[in-house]
Design a protein around this motif. Structure first.
Motif, short mmCIF file in Angstrom:
data_model
loop_
_atom_site.label_atom_id
_atom_site.label_comp_id
_atom_site.label_asym_id
_atom_site.label_seq_id
_atom_site.Cartn_x
_atom_site.Cartn_y
_atom_site.Cartn_z
N LEU A 159 12.53 60.50 27.58
CA LEU A 159 11.17 61.02 27.75
C LEU A 159 10.38 60.75 26.48
O LEU A 159 10.63 61.37 25.44
N ILE B 288 6.42 62.40 28.61
CA ILE B 288 6.22 63.84 28.70
C ILE B 288 4.96 64.16 27.88
O ILE B 288 4.85 63.76 26.71
N ALA C 153 3.00 72.03 26.76
CA ALA C 153 3.47 70.83 27.46
C ALA C 153 3.11 70.92 28.93
O ALA C 153 2.79 72.00 29.46
N GLU C 154 3.15 69.77 29.59
CA GLU C 154 2.91 69.77 31.03
C GLU C 154 3.89 70.71 31.73
O GLU C 154 5.02 70.89 31.30
N LEU D 13 6.18 65.50 36.12
CA LEU D 13 7.39 65.06 35.44
C LEU D 13 8.54 65.08 36.43
O LEU D 13 8.70 66.03 37.20
N VAL E 291 14.39 63.62 24.53
CA VAL E 291 12.98 63.69 24.16
C VAL E 291 12.79 62.89 22.88
O VAL E 291 13.42 63.18 21.85
N ALA F 286 8.02 70.34 24.33
CA ALA F 286 8.57 69.30 25.20
C ALA F 286 9.98 69.65 25.66
O ALA F 286 10.34 69.44 26.82
N ALA G 110 11.33 70.15 29.54
CA ALA G 110 12.49 69.47 30.13
C ALA G 110 13.46 70.47 30.74
O ALA G 110 14.02 70.24 31.82
N ARG H 3 12.31 71.62 34.08
CA ARG H 3 12.52 70.64 35.14
C ARG H 3 13.99 70.47 35.47
O ARG H 3 14.37 69.59 36.25
#
Length: 228
Positions: free
Chosen positions: A27, A51, A70-71, A116, A126, A140, A144, A147
């Motif tokens: 990522l 990411i 982060a997203e 993501l 990452v 980040a 992760a 997810r």
């Protein structure tokens, strides 16, 4: 000293060779981490994605990160830093809304709005071009985990040694080419350290995903040009 992000990524990939057998997903932390991540993914024969993370800069000093978002909404905030500059949760929420809009814009630009990818049970690496305070890396890493990543590794060509204790609270492993005790800025470790634009990120991803991209990506470091 690294020549540029491409060369740094190749050196970093060598340090990450032990993770090859885990079939990791690499990522690239936008934006500067993407050219590094492309080289890591290419040399490890690994899947690649980006990411998206935005730091939460201090009022009047935007380069001083009080945290990052982060997203997916993963947030890291240094409460000590918040106290030092005299801001609280209301400020974090307001800035988070603004930066969330920029994150959404970048996700649309880089991935056509696709979230993501699902990382359930996978090892996620990452990758950034360097880590100073660790704020964006920590956000980040949390993204992760959200997810579903079973193992999250932080990798960068240079990581400030002083940031390692807090980074270890989020990451299962930390990999770097250089871990300096004295650290002023990431750019000091590169001969070439131009800003990376949205267009550079998109170009990197397109070239990396081309059918023969793994063989042709001899150099993807973007040429120097002004970026807002």
């Amino acid at each position: 000293m690294f020549h540029d992000r491409t060369q740094a990524g190749r050196l970093l990939a060598g340090k990450l060779e032990p993770f090859r057998a885990e079939r990791p997903i690499v990522l690239g932390l936008t934006r500067g981490g993407v050219p590094v991540a492309v080289e890591v993914a290419r040399l490890l024969d690994a899947e690649l994605d980006v990411i998206v993370v935005r730091k939460l800069g201090a009022p009047g000093s935007p380069d001083f990160a009080l945290g990052a978002i982060a997203e997916g909404g993963a947030v890291y905030v240094s409460h000590e830093a918040l106290r030092d500059v005299g801001v609280g949760d209301a400020w974090v929420e307001a800035v988070g809304v603004r930066e969330g809009a920029e994150i959404a814009r970048r996700i649309q630009a880089y991935r056509g709005g696709r979230p993501l990818r699902d990382l359930t049970g996978r090892t996620a690496i990452v990758v950034d071009d360097g880590v100073a305070t660790g704020a964006t890396a920590l956000a980040a890493g949390r993204a992760a985990r959200q997810r579903g990543a079973a193992r999250v590794v932080l990798a960068a060509p240079v990581i400030a040694a002083a940031s390692q204790p807090e980074l270890r609270s989020e990451f299962d492993a930390i990999v770097a080419v250089e871990l300096p005790e004295v650290f002023f800025a990431v750019g000091q470790w590169y001969e070439r350290f131009e800003q990376v634009s949205d267009e550079d990120v998109i170009d990197c991803m397109h070239r990396a995903s081309a059918p023969d991209g793994a063989r042709e990506l001899e150099r993807i470091e973007p040429p120097p040009h002004p970026v807002d």
